[in-house]
Motif scaffolding. Structure first.
Motif, PDB file in Angstrom:
ATOM      1  N   VAL A  45       0.726  -1.171  -0.032  1.00 21.77           N
ATOM      2  CA  VAL A  45      -0.121  -0.070   0.061  1.00 21.77           C
ATOM      3  C   VAL A  45       0.850   1.199  -0.019  1.00 21.77           C
ATOM      4  O   VAL A  45       0.595   2.331  -0.548  1.00 21.77           O
ATOM      5  N   HIS A  46       2.030   1.278   0.628  1.00 26.56           N
ATOM      6  CA  HIS A  46       2.822   2.486   0.828  1.00 26.56           C
ATOM      7  C   HIS A  46       3.464   2.664  -0.324  1.00 26.56           C
ATOM      8  O   HIS A  46       3.930   3.849  -0.606  1.00 26.56           O
ATOM      9  N   ALA A  47       3.875   1.691  -1.286  1.00 31.69           N
ATOM     10  CA  ALA A  47       4.426   1.712  -2.413  1.00 31.69           C
ATOM     11  C   ALA A  47       3.609   2.597  -3.356  1.00 31.69           C
ATOM     12  O   ALA A  47       3.920   3.603  -4.070  1.00 31.69           O
ATOM     13  N   VAL A  48       2.213   2.277  -3.415  1.00 32.15           N
ATOM     14  CA  VAL A  48       1.445   3.129  -4.061  1.00 32.15           C
ATOM     15  C   VAL A  48       1.137   4.494  -3.646  1.00 32.15           C
ATOM     16  O   VAL A  48       1.185   5.334  -4.338  1.00 32.15           O
ATOM     17  N   VAL A  49       1.029   4.429  -2.196  1.00 29.60           N
ATOM     18  CA  VAL A  49       1.042   5.912  -1.561  1.00 29.60           C
ATOM     19  C   VAL A  49       2.475   6.776  -2.258  1.00 29.60           C
ATOM     20  O   VAL A  49       2.378   7.868  -2.684  1.00 29.60           O
ATOM     21  N   ALA A  50       3.604   6.184  -2.123  1.00 33.50           N
ATOM     22  CA  ALA A  50       4.603   6.718  -2.842  1.00 33.50           C
ATOM     23  C   ALA A  50       4.738   7.058  -4.179  1.00 33.50           C
ATOM     24  O   ALA A  50       5.016   8.369  -4.592  1.00 33.50           O
ATOM     25  N   LYS A  51       4.148   6.159  -5.036  1.00 35.51           N
ATOM     26  CA  LYS A  51       3.776   6.478  -6.345  1.00 35.51           C
ATOM     27  C   LYS A  51       3.081   7.699  -6.614  1.00 35.51           C
ATOM     28  O   LYS A  51       3.297   8.563  -7.455  1.00 35.51           O
ATOM     29  N   PHE A  52       1.954   8.036  -5.747  1.00 41.32           N
ATOM     30  CA  PHE A  52       1.372   9.146  -5.931  1.00 41.32           C
ATOM     31  C   PHE A  52       1.769  10.452  -5.019  1.00 41.32           C
ATOM     32  O   PHE A  52       1.004  11.169  -5.072  1.00 41.32           O
ATOM     33  N   GLU A  53       2.903  10.103  -4.614  1.00 43.29           N
ATOM     34  CA  GLU A  53       3.557  11.297  -3.685  1.00 43.29           C
ATOM     35  C   GLU A  53       2.522  11.480  -2.602  1.00 43.29           C
ATOM     36  O   GLU A  53       2.517  12.898  -2.286  1.00 43.29           O
ATOM     37  N   GLY A  54       2.137  10.324  -1.907  1.00 41.84           N
ATOM     38  CA  GLY A  54       1.087  10.859  -0.957  1.00 41.84           C
ATOM     39  C   GLY A  54       1.851  10.652   0.448  1.00 41.84           C
ATOM     40  O   GLY A  54       3.073  10.601   0.609  1.00 41.84           O
ATOM     41  N   SER A  55       1.094  10.516   1.670  1.00 43.29           N
ATOM     42  CA  SER A  55       1.708  10.403   2.834  1.00 43.29           C
ATOM     43  C   SER A  55       1.267   9.338   3.713  1.00 43.29           C
ATOM     44  O   SER A  55      -0.069   8.682   3.604  1.00 43.29           O
ATOM     45  N   ILE A  56       2.175   8.554   4.420  1.00 45.91           N
ATOM     46  CA  ILE A  56       1.883   7.214   5.169  1.00 45.91           C
ATOM     47  C   ILE A  56       1.215   7.446   6.293  1.00 45.91           C
ATOM     48  O   ILE A  56       0.851   6.692   7.012  1.00 45.91           O
TER      49      ILE A  56
END
Lengths: 466, 466
Positions: free
Chosen positions: A410-421
């Motif tokens: 999940v966090h890899a997808v978050v990172a792809k979208f420049e999101g926050s964990i």
């Protein structure tokens, strides 16, 4: 004189708890996920006592874990396992110092519960919009230390945005007298917002001056059936374009989450006549008494004609409004009845929410066939609680053992979208190691430099955040 | 290789200006009140060049004065008199990197003028509400470095509140990659808001991601005659209570200021049929097309019946709206035609504005008989530009020689009301010494500690703020 005696000399003997049965309610949080040991729980009554306690702990090199309502979800308020730290409970600092309805400000101490602060504003016909599930027990100090979010961020921002100034005690006991009712003050660095969200690692917040708002005279709540998160995004933008200032909350719910609630919560019922894959819970408010519901109904009718919305129900009574919100508020809680649940508190840009949900769900299910993603939450501000329930009939422990593996997906997808964990719960103990992996290295260096400059001995909430 | 040659090797020879006639437009600000000397003006084209320039200056111990549109009013953007500092002009970083109307964000570089940023938002049917007199030439970098205020703070807050993230270069050349579209991100200290308002002393902002808002569909502007500032406060509270979300601006104007404008600005005219001691300029906006003006008219009629408002004029056309605003926008400018004017940019709690104006005016006139206070400005957020024009016929220089004396009187009243000596213009050179006298000592210590930790050699905007 030993440390406990010196602490007792400051706050009084009854305000230093050291017996295991006295302190067990402080050394672990209610879910039992985070716990530790403590030398003592110290309960000062005012900022002067907090100052003297911290000066003493700084001198003796004793770690201090500030604690409010003990409702945090990432372990920020619990001590480590050494037994050498003290828990500094702020609950006795519970005065509402002032409500100023003309300046639209309220000054409250750290130990005041969020619900009490809301009520104090309401008593003067004003509105304090911070609102979250634990508002009956969480405290303003904790809300600010963690920059609490909740359901009204789309309209009012987070706790940081609702605060004008703080009074806080630094590691060595110095008191930052930052309380202010000023809306504009350009005399130096924004120390208030630096301390807010620092999770007790830069200073202990003892009081805050908060912004108040005009109390809404009209409120309308609706529950809408949707085919996709993309339709929810379209609805959100229609609402922002035509009713911008009135939008108070925009929550996204998946059918599976609604199913969970309907299955496990007796009092819950489906507001719509048929099932939809997704739902939006929308609340609008206005200072006018008239026209709000009509305008919202017209908008829903247009959105329905355009195929954006499948079906819409409006809350015709306060009871019905409570019913709608119960579906949302109990969504996290009921997941435990469906076996193991692996949690995420993430955010992406609002535009990316539909794609994020689609991709994260697909990848998780590909890795664990039968896993049931339950992505829900504050779509209006891009914050999704991306929880994953175990496959039906699977072994709970075996599923939960894959927590980190699912997190990584999940966090890899978050990172792809420049999101926050960590969108709103903070870092605490839970995500401290993860933070090092995902945060901009220069930002981490700056944080460490600031931490060292303000707390050189590292006594404030050691092992949290950094 | 000497410093200028090394700088030229980074940014190109044409982007290092050192001839006196080339750099005079940078070494002083347009009013000529603040000026200095500089080794050179360096004009990097991108963040990588900014990084290399700062790394070099840090190595050589060269002071760096960041500059945008050079419109600041407190000397923050001008070098000292040593001739050893460089001016780092950010004007060539002028790309609008992205406008995202779905996430309601816009990422722009530091050198983009505020007006261009506003227009870029408008081109995508969105609204960026930061608005101030110099918007045609001031730049986003400067707006953020000084946490600019302007006329819409009552509705949207200051520049700090409108910013989601910044890209900035630290003293040693490290790049903080803090651009983000996230509305919620609880992963550590709020470095973005720490850098915003630090007046170039903690880092050089090279780009920012800004919040956008729905574009108002309807707007109504009215000009109201009032007997006292207390009546203005009453009107403000009526507006907040009944039309909260719609209130965009609430400006207070004294008759003497309106008189000045009418006397010295040919195109100006009085919107009302008779003179009042005070005026409010109020702007409301809404996402609905209908009902706004009617609701405002009703409110004005009620306020008039209750004796709060003496007379009200509504702008029936864009031209009339511009007329109303011209009275406000030229109020500072026209004061120069009335001889010397001693300026203050102060704020108090909104509730205290009437008392503050009364007391400060009384004390100033008691000290300098015939002095003419012209207190005007952003009453909605408590920020009053308390300017004092000289007595009619007095000697201008003799009056201006009492600048500090008048400051002391006014600032003492500000202190009594726990206000700010710099509400929106910042500290810069102008108020640096004053800051030490009025700011909480612990806050100053914290600021110095943070400054030392992030810029140990002190190369960033030396002599400003701290």
């Amino acid at each position: 004189m030993d440390l406990l005696a010196r602490l007792a000399a400051i706050v009084g003997e009854k305000s230093v708890l050291a017996e295991p049965d006295e302190i067990s309610a402080y050394t672990q949080e209610p879910r039992g996920l985070f716990f530790g040991r403590a030398l003592a729980v110290v309960k000062p009554s005012n900022v002067a006592e907090v100052s003297r306690v911290l000066a003493l702990c700084n001198e003796s090199g004793t770690g201090v874990v500030p604690q409010g309502g003990n409702t945090g979800l990432v372990g920020g308020q619990t001590p480590d396992s050494s037994g050498g730290q003290i828990i500094l409970s702020l609950r006795k600092l519970d005065h509402i110092r002032e409500v100023d309805p003309v300046s639209d400000t309220m000054t409250v101490e750290a130990g005041v519960t969020l619900a009490r602060a809301q009520n104090a504003a309401e008593d003067k016909d004003r509105y304090f919009p911070l609102s979250l599930a634990s508002e009956g027990s969480c405290t303003i100090g904790g809300n600010l230390a963690t920059n609490a979010g909740g359901v009204h961020v789309v309209a009012y921002g987070s706790a940081r945005d609702m605060t004008l100034g703080v009074e806080a005690v630094l590691a060595d006991g110095r008191i930052l007298s930052g309380l202010t009712k000023l809306r504009k003050d350009n005399t130096g660095y924004d120390l208030t917002r630096l301390i807010i969200g620092s999770e007790g690692t830069l200073g202990v917040i003892t009081a805050a001056t908060l912004k108040l708002f005009a109390r809404p005279r009209a409120r309308t709540t609706f529950f809408l059936g949707l085919e996709t998160p993309a339709a929810a995004l379209e609805l959100l933008n229609l609402l922002k374009a035509s009713m911008g200032g009135a939008l108070q909350a925009f929550e996204l719910l998946p059918r599976i989450g609604v199913d969970f609630v309907l299955r496990h919560l007796k009092s819950a019922r489906d507001p719509l006549s048929q099932a939809f894959p997704w739902y939006a819970l929308v609340e609008l408010a206005s200072q006018h008494d008239d026209g709000l519901t009509e305008a919202a109904l017209q908008l829903a009718a247009r959105a329905s004609a355009d195929g954006v919305v499948g079906e819409a129900a409006f809350a015709a009574s306060l009871a019905q409004r409570a019913d709608f919100w119960r579906l949302r508020e109990s969504m996290s809680e009921v997941q435990k009845h469906e076996g193991g649940s692996i949690k995420h508190d993430v955010s992406v840009a609002v535009k990316d929410v539909p794609e994020f949900i689609e991709e994260a769900s697909r990848l998780v299910v590909a890795r664990i066939p039968g896993a049931r993603p339950v992505p829900f939450g504050h779509m209006g501000d891009g914050n999704i609680h991306f929880n994953v329930s175990q496959p039906v009939g699977a072994d709970k422990s075996a599923f939960l053992a894959r927590w980190r593996e699912v997190n990584d997906i999940v966090h890899a997808v978050v990172a792809k979208f420049e999101g926050s964990i960590s969108a709103e719960h903070g870092v605490g103990k839970l995500k401290r190691d993860l933070l090092i992996e995902v945060k901009d290295p220069v930002a981490l260096e700056m944080m460490r430099a600031i931490k060292s400059s303000l707390d050189p001995k590292g006594i404030l909430n050691p092992g949290k955040l950094l």
